[in-house]
Design a protein around this motif. Structure first.
Motif, PDB file in Angstrom:
ATOM      1  N   ILE A  34     -14.050   0.582  -9.704  1.00  0.00           N
ATOM      2  CA  ILE A  34     -12.714   1.073 -10.056  1.00  0.00           C
ATOM      3  C   ILE A  34     -12.006   1.602  -8.813  1.00  0.00           C
ATOM      4  CG2 ILE A  34     -11.432   2.806 -11.368  1.00  0.00           C
ATOM      5  CD1 ILE A  34     -13.647   2.644 -13.486  1.00  0.00           C
ATOM      6  N   LYS A  35     -12.743   2.348  -8.000  1.00  0.00           N
ATOM      7  CA  LYS A  35     -12.171   2.904  -6.772  1.00  0.00           C
ATOM      8  C   LYS A  35     -11.717   1.793  -5.831  1.00  0.00           C
ATOM      9  CE  LYS A  35     -13.191   6.167  -3.025  1.00  0.00           C
ATOM     10  NZ  LYS A  35     -14.221   7.077  -2.440  1.00  0.00           N
ATOM     11  N   LYS A  36     -12.555   0.755  -5.694  1.00  0.00           N
ATOM     12  CA  LYS A  36     -12.196  -0.378  -4.841  1.00  0.00           C
ATOM     13  C   LYS A  36     -10.960  -1.097  -5.393  1.00  0.00           C
ATOM     14  CE  LYS A  36     -16.887  -1.346  -3.144  1.00  0.00           C
ATOM     15  NZ  LYS A  36     -18.019  -2.314  -3.199  1.00  0.00           N
ATOM     16  N   GLY A  37     -10.915  -1.250  -6.720  1.00  0.00           N
ATOM     17  CA  GLY A  37      -9.764  -1.901  -7.346  1.00  0.00           C
ATOM     18  C   GLY A  37      -8.487  -1.110  -7.137  1.00  0.00           C
ATOM     19  N   ASN A  38      -8.579   0.201  -7.303  1.00  0.00           N
ATOM     20  CA  ASN A  38      -7.414   1.064  -7.083  1.00  0.00           C
ATOM     21  C   ASN A  38      -6.888   0.916  -5.657  1.00  0.00           C
ATOM     22  OD1 ASN A  38      -7.661   2.068  -9.678  1.00  0.00           O
ATOM     23  ND2 ASN A  38      -8.708   3.942  -9.060  1.00  0.00           N
ATOM     24  N   GLU A  39      -7.808   0.929  -4.706  1.00  0.00           N
ATOM     25  CA  GLU A  39      -7.414   0.848  -3.298  1.00  0.00           C
ATOM     26  C   GLU A  39      -6.843  -0.530  -2.966  1.00  0.00           C
ATOM     27  OE1 GLU A  39      -6.633   2.162   0.481  1.00  0.00           O
ATOM     28  OE2 GLU A  39      -7.211   3.296  -1.305  1.00  0.00           O
ATOM     29  N   ALA A  40      -7.444  -1.581  -3.540  1.00  0.00           N
ATOM     30  CA  ALA A  40      -6.960  -2.939  -3.277  1.00  0.00           C
ATOM     31  C   ALA A  40      -5.523  -3.108  -3.767  1.00  0.00           C
ATOM     32  CB  ALA A  40      -7.871  -3.962  -3.950  1.00  0.00           C
ATOM     33  N   LEU A  41      -5.251  -2.626  -4.975  1.00  0.00           N
ATOM     34  CA  LEU A  41      -3.891  -2.723  -5.507  1.00  0.00           C
ATOM     35  C   LEU A  41      -2.917  -1.880  -4.695  1.00  0.00           C
ATOM     36  CD1 LEU A  41      -4.284  -2.720  -9.393  1.00  0.00           C
ATOM     37  CD2 LEU A  41      -3.235  -4.484  -7.982  1.00  0.00           C
ATOM     38  N   LYS A  42      -3.349  -0.706  -4.308  1.00  0.00           N
ATOM     39  CA  LYS A  42      -2.491   0.174  -3.507  1.00  0.00           C
ATOM     40  C   LYS A  42      -2.071  -0.516  -2.215  1.00  0.00           C
ATOM     41  CE  LYS A  42      -2.535   4.618  -1.054  1.00  0.00           C
ATOM     42  NZ  LYS A  42      -3.355   5.820  -0.731  1.00  0.00           N
ATOM     43  N   GLN A  43      -3.029  -1.132  -1.535  1.00  0.00           N
ATOM     44  CA  GLN A  43      -2.730  -1.780  -0.262  1.00  0.00           C
ATOM     45  C   GLN A  43      -1.826  -3.000  -0.442  1.00  0.00           C
ATOM     46  OE1 GLN A  43      -3.310  -0.451   2.654  1.00  0.00           O
ATOM     47  NE2 GLN A  43      -4.305   1.257   1.576  1.00  0.00           N
ATOM     48  N   ILE A  44      -2.011  -3.736  -1.534  1.00  0.00           N
ATOM     49  CA  ILE A  44      -1.151  -4.893  -1.791  1.00  0.00           C
ATOM     50  C   ILE A  44       0.296  -4.450  -1.977  1.00  0.00           C
ATOM     51  CG2 ILE A  44      -0.558  -6.650  -3.516  1.00  0.00           C
ATOM     52  CD1 ILE A  44      -3.533  -7.184  -3.868  1.00  0.00           C
ATOM     53  N   PHE A  45       0.504  -3.414  -2.786  1.00  0.00           N
ATOM     54  CA  PHE A  45       1.875  -2.962  -3.030  1.00  0.00           C
ATOM     55  C   PHE A  45       2.491  -2.335  -1.781  1.00  0.00           C
ATOM     56  CE2 PHE A  45       0.716  -3.351  -7.535  1.00  0.00           C
ATOM     57  CZ  PHE A  45       1.861  -3.980  -8.006  1.00  0.00           C
ATOM     58  N   ILE A  46       1.690  -1.661  -0.983  1.00  0.00           N
ATOM     59  CA  ILE A  46       2.200  -1.114   0.276  1.00  0.00           C
ATOM     60  C   ILE A  46       2.665  -2.249   1.189  1.00  0.00           C
ATOM     61  CG2 ILE A  46       1.508   0.025   2.428  1.00  0.00           C
ATOM     62  CD1 ILE A  46      -0.209   1.924   0.769  1.00  0.00           C
ATOM     63  N   SER A  47       1.886  -3.331   1.225  1.00  0.00           N
ATOM     64  CA  SER A  47       2.245  -4.470   2.079  1.00  0.00           C
ATOM     65  C   SER A  47       3.532  -5.143   1.618  1.00  0.00           C
ATOM     66  CB  SER A  47       1.106  -5.493   2.107  1.00  0.00           C
ATOM     67  OG  SER A  47       1.033  -6.217   0.890  1.00  0.00           O
ATOM     68  N   LEU A  48       3.895  -4.929   0.346  1.00  0.00           N
ATOM     69  CA  LEU A  48       5.120  -5.511  -0.206  1.00  0.00           C
ATOM     70  C   LEU A  48       6.291  -4.534  -0.138  1.00  0.00           C
ATOM     71  CD1 LEU A  48       3.584  -7.213  -3.385  1.00  0.00           C
ATOM     72  CD2 LEU A  48       4.189  -8.302  -1.214  1.00  0.00           C
ATOM     73  N   ASP A  49       6.097  -3.439   0.581  1.00  0.00           N
ATOM     74  CA  ASP A  49       7.116  -2.385   0.689  1.00  0.00           C
ATOM     75  C   ASP A  49       7.438  -1.773  -0.668  1.00  0.00           C
ATOM     76  OD1 ASP A  49       7.275  -2.787   3.443  1.00  0.00           O
ATOM     77  OD2 ASP A  49       8.866  -4.283   3.245  1.00  0.00           O
ATOM     78  N   THR A  99     -12.569  -6.396 -11.434  1.00  0.00           N
ATOM     79  CA  THR A  99     -12.094  -5.669 -10.261  1.00  0.00           C
ATOM     80  C   THR A  99     -12.123  -6.521  -8.994  1.00  0.00           C
ATOM     81  OG1 THR A  99     -14.330  -4.767  -9.938  1.00  0.00           O
ATOM     82  CG2 THR A  99     -12.771  -3.429 -11.200  1.00  0.00           C
ATOM     83  N   GLY A 100     -12.947  -7.556  -8.987  1.00  0.00           N
ATOM     84  CA  GLY A 100     -12.998  -8.438  -7.827  1.00  0.00           C
ATOM     85  C   GLY A 100     -11.928  -9.511  -7.850  1.00  0.00           C
ATOM     86  N   ASP A 101     -11.121  -9.518  -8.907  1.00  0.00           N
ATOM     87  CA  ASP A 101     -10.096 -10.551  -9.086  1.00  0.00           C
ATOM     88  C   ASP A 101      -8.721 -10.083  -8.612  1.00  0.00           C
ATOM     89  OD1 ASP A 101      -9.366 -13.167 -10.092  1.00  0.00           O
ATOM     90  OD2 ASP A 101      -8.343 -12.145 -11.735  1.00  0.00           O
ATOM     91  N   ILE A 102      -8.657  -8.903  -8.009  1.00  0.00           N
ATOM     92  CA  ILE A 102      -7.370  -8.350  -7.580  1.00  0.00           C
ATOM     93  C   ILE A 102      -6.881  -9.075  -6.330  1.00  0.00           C
ATOM     94  CG2 ILE A 102      -6.228  -6.285  -6.691  1.00  0.00           C
ATOM     95  CD1 ILE A 102      -8.112  -4.649  -8.481  1.00  0.00           C
ATOM     96  N   SER A 103      -5.666  -9.611  -6.428  1.00  0.00           N
ATOM     97  CA  SER A 103      -5.106 -10.402  -5.332  1.00  0.00           C
ATOM     98  C   SER A 103      -3.589 -10.419  -5.468  1.00  0.00           C
ATOM     99  CB  SER A 103      -5.645 -11.832  -5.390  1.00  0.00           C
ATOM    100  OG  SER A 103      -5.216 -12.453  -6.597  1.00  0.00           O
TER     101      SER A 103
END
Length: 217
Positions: A41-56, A110-114
Motif C-alpha cells: 500500500i505504501k509503495k502504491g501510494n508513493e507511486a501514484l504521488k510521483q506520477i501526479f507530481i510529474s504531471l504537475d 498495487t504493482g499495476d500502477i502506471s
C-alpha cells in the motif's frame, strides 16, 4: 433428567461458541487474504504521488485501505488535491472519478500502477472515446491507415500525457457531455454548435504534437 438437560445445554453452548469462533477466524483469514500488505500500500501510494507530481498535479495525500474487491478483484486508491490544483486543472475538475477533491484510482493490484492506470481513471471515458473516434476519422481523411484493433490515443509517459492533458482540456471546452452514470453507461459526447473547425484543428495539432499513434494496448 434436569441434570442431563443442563449438561446437554452446556455442550450445545460450547459447540455454538466454538463454531462462532471458527467463523470469526475464517472471516479474519479471508479478509487478510483479500488485502494488500502495508508495504505494498505504501509503495502504491508513493507511486501514484510521483506520477501526479510529474504531471504537475501535485496531490496533498494518497491513501488506500488496501482491500481487494471480492467481485472482479482490484482495489481503490484515493488521491486528494487542494482546491487550487482542482480549480486550475479542468482535467481534474471535470473527472467523473473526482468527489470533493478526492480522485478514485482503481487498479488491479498495487504493482499495476502506471500512467495507463492514471489515464484510465482520470479522463472521462466518453470524451476519450470521442477523441479516439475522431482521430481515426482524421486518419482516414488524410489517407493514413489505422488498425481498428489498435488504440490511437495512448499516453504512457509523463511527456506525452502532459501534452495530452493540455489538448484534452481544450477539448472539454468544445463539447457537451451528457452524464450517463445513473444508468452505468459511458457518457454521451457531442460537439458544441459551431465548434467543428476548432475541433478539427485540435485533432490536427494533436497529430503534429505526436500524440496520435497506434498501439495494441
Amino acid at each position: 433428567m434436569k441434570q442431563f438437560f443442563k449438561v446437554l445445554t452446556r455442550i450445545i453452548l460450547i459447540i455454538c461458541g466454538g463454531l462462532c469462533l471458527l467463523a470469526a477466524l475464517a472471516f479474519l483469514i479471508l479478509t487478510n487474504l483479500f488485502k494488500a500488505s502495508p508495504s505494498d500500500i505504501k509503495k502504491g501510494n508513493e507511486a501514484l504521488k510521483q506520477i501526479f507530481i510529474s504531471l504537475d498535479l501535485p496531490p496533498e495525500k494518497v491513501e488506500s485501505n488496501g482491500k481487494y474487491q471480492f467481485e472482479g478483484g482490484g482495489l481503490d486508491f484515493y488521491v486528494t488535491f487542494s482546491d487550487d490544483v482542482v480549480n486550475s486543472h479542468p482535467v481534474l475538475k471535470e473527472s467523473p472519478n473526482l468527489t470533493k477533491n478526492r480522485l478514485k484510482v482503481y487498479v488491479l493490484n498495487t504493482g499495476d500502477i502506471s500512467y495507463y492506470s492514471v489515464e484510465d481513471n482520470l479522463f472521462n471515458h466518453g470524451l476519450f472515446q470521442f477523441l479516439e473516434e475522431e482521430s481515426r476519422k482524421y486518419f482516414q481523411e488524410i489517407g493514413k491507415k489505422s488498425n481498428p484493433s489498435y488504440f490511437i490515443l495512448s499516453w504512457r509517459d509523463p511527456e506525452s500525457m502532459k501534452k495530452g492533458i493540455a489538448f484534452y482540456e481544450k477539448a472539454l471546452t468544445l463539447v457537451d457531455i451528457q452524464d450517463n452514470s445513473a444508468i452505468n453507461h459511458i457518457d454521451t459526447v457531442a460537439l458544441k454548435p459551431g465548434k467543428e473547425a476548432e475541433f478539427r484543428q485540435l485533432i490536427q495539432d494533436m497529430d503534429a504534437a505526436g500524440l496520435l499513434t497506434q498501439r495494441s494496448e
